[in-house]
Motif scaffolding. Sequence first.
Motif, PDB file in Angstrom:
ATOM      1  N   VAL A  72       0.849  -1.191   0.000  1.00 38.93           N
ATOM      2  CA  VAL A  72       0.000   0.000   0.000  1.00 38.93           C
ATOM      3  C   VAL A  72       0.884   1.239   0.000  1.00 38.93           C
ATOM      4  O   VAL A  72       2.004   1.225   0.518  1.00 38.93           O
ATOM      5  N   ILE A  73       0.357   2.314  -0.587  1.00 36.41           N
ATOM      6  CA  ILE A  73       1.045   3.606  -0.568  1.00 36.41           C
ATOM      7  C   ILE A  73       0.006   4.696  -0.334  1.00 36.41           C
ATOM      8  O   ILE A  73      -1.110   4.627  -0.865  1.00 36.41           O
ATOM      9  N   ASN A  74       0.380   5.685   0.469  1.00 37.62           N
ATOM     10  CA  ASN A  74      -0.590   6.738   0.780  1.00 37.62           C
ATOM     11  C   ASN A  74      -0.708   7.731  -0.364  1.00 37.62           C
ATOM     12  O   ASN A  74      -0.033   7.616  -1.393  1.00 37.62           O
ATOM     13  N   ASP A  99       3.681   0.380   2.971  1.00 44.27           N
ATOM     14  CA  ASP A  99       3.674  -0.792   3.826  1.00 44.27           C
ATOM     15  C   ASP A  99       3.642  -2.022   2.939  1.00 44.27           C
ATOM     16  O   ASP A  99       3.162  -1.959   1.792  1.00 44.27           O
ATOM     17  N   TYR A 100       4.147  -3.127   3.479  1.00 42.44           N
ATOM     18  CA  TYR A 100       4.278  -4.345   2.692  1.00 42.44           C
ATOM     19  C   TYR A 100       3.880  -5.557   3.522  1.00 42.44           C
ATOM     20  O   TYR A 100       4.105  -5.602   4.743  1.00 42.44           O
ATOM     21  N   PHE A 136      10.006  -6.150  -2.709  1.00 40.97           N
ATOM     22  CA  PHE A 136       9.095  -5.348  -3.542  1.00 40.97           C
ATOM     23  C   PHE A 136       9.130  -3.895  -3.084  1.00 40.97           C
ATOM     24  O   PHE A 136       9.286  -3.613  -1.894  1.00 40.97           O
ATOM     25  N   THR A 137       8.949  -2.980  -4.044  1.00 41.24           N
ATOM     26  CA  THR A 137       8.867  -1.556  -3.737  1.00 41.24           C
ATOM     27  C   THR A 137       7.695  -0.937  -4.482  1.00 41.24           C
ATOM     28  O   THR A 137       7.615  -1.034  -5.715  1.00 41.24           O
ATOM     29  N   SER A 186      -5.773  -0.015   5.038  1.00 40.89           N
ATOM     30  CA  SER A 186      -6.198  -1.265   5.655  1.00 40.89           C
ATOM     31  C   SER A 186      -5.475  -2.399   4.948  1.00 40.89           C
ATOM     32  O   SER A 186      -5.225  -2.324   3.743  1.00 40.89           O
ATOM     33  N   THR A 187      -5.180  -3.456   5.679  1.00 41.58           N
ATOM     34  CA  THR A 187      -4.552  -4.629   5.057  1.00 41.58           C
ATOM     35  C   THR A 187      -5.595  -5.651   4.627  1.00 41.58           C
ATOM     36  O   THR A 187      -5.249  -6.739   4.174  1.00 41.58           O
ATOM     37  N   ASN A 188      -6.852  -5.326   4.783  1.00 38.46           N
ATOM     38  CA  ASN A 188      -7.920  -6.204   4.295  1.00 38.46           C
ATOM     39  C   ASN A 188      -7.847  -6.243   2.768  1.00 38.46           C
ATOM     40  O   ASN A 188      -7.866  -5.198   2.123  1.00 38.46           O
TER      41      ASN A 188
END
Length: 121
Positions: free
Chosen positions: A49-51, A58-59, A67-68, A102-104
Amino acid sequence: VQLVESGGGLVQPGGSLRLSCAASGFTFSAYWMYWVRHAPGKRLEWVSVINTGGDITDYADSVKGRFTISRDNAKNTLYLQMNSLKPEDTAVYYCAARTYYSTNPNGFVYWGQGTQVTVSS
């Protein structure tokens, strides 16, 4: 609204790929952007995710350090640089958008059509 992924393909273990996701039809810069993957026979998995501003990322533990994620709001494009690829990274990779973190791996507002990544010798 469109999210169009590209850059997938067949790569050997240890190799690299760069995925892109071109966004249109919505205010790209206002959304947190995600990469999610779906491997055969497995559940949908949140990858990264990226804001909105691109300064918070976050990974998932499974890809951390390899990964980036990045984004270019001027080009309405999201990226995923994937290095040191493993066979277990084989999946269809989707970009997706929502307005919060969210990581969902479900509950996104917008989804792309996916791009296949296959890691095999």
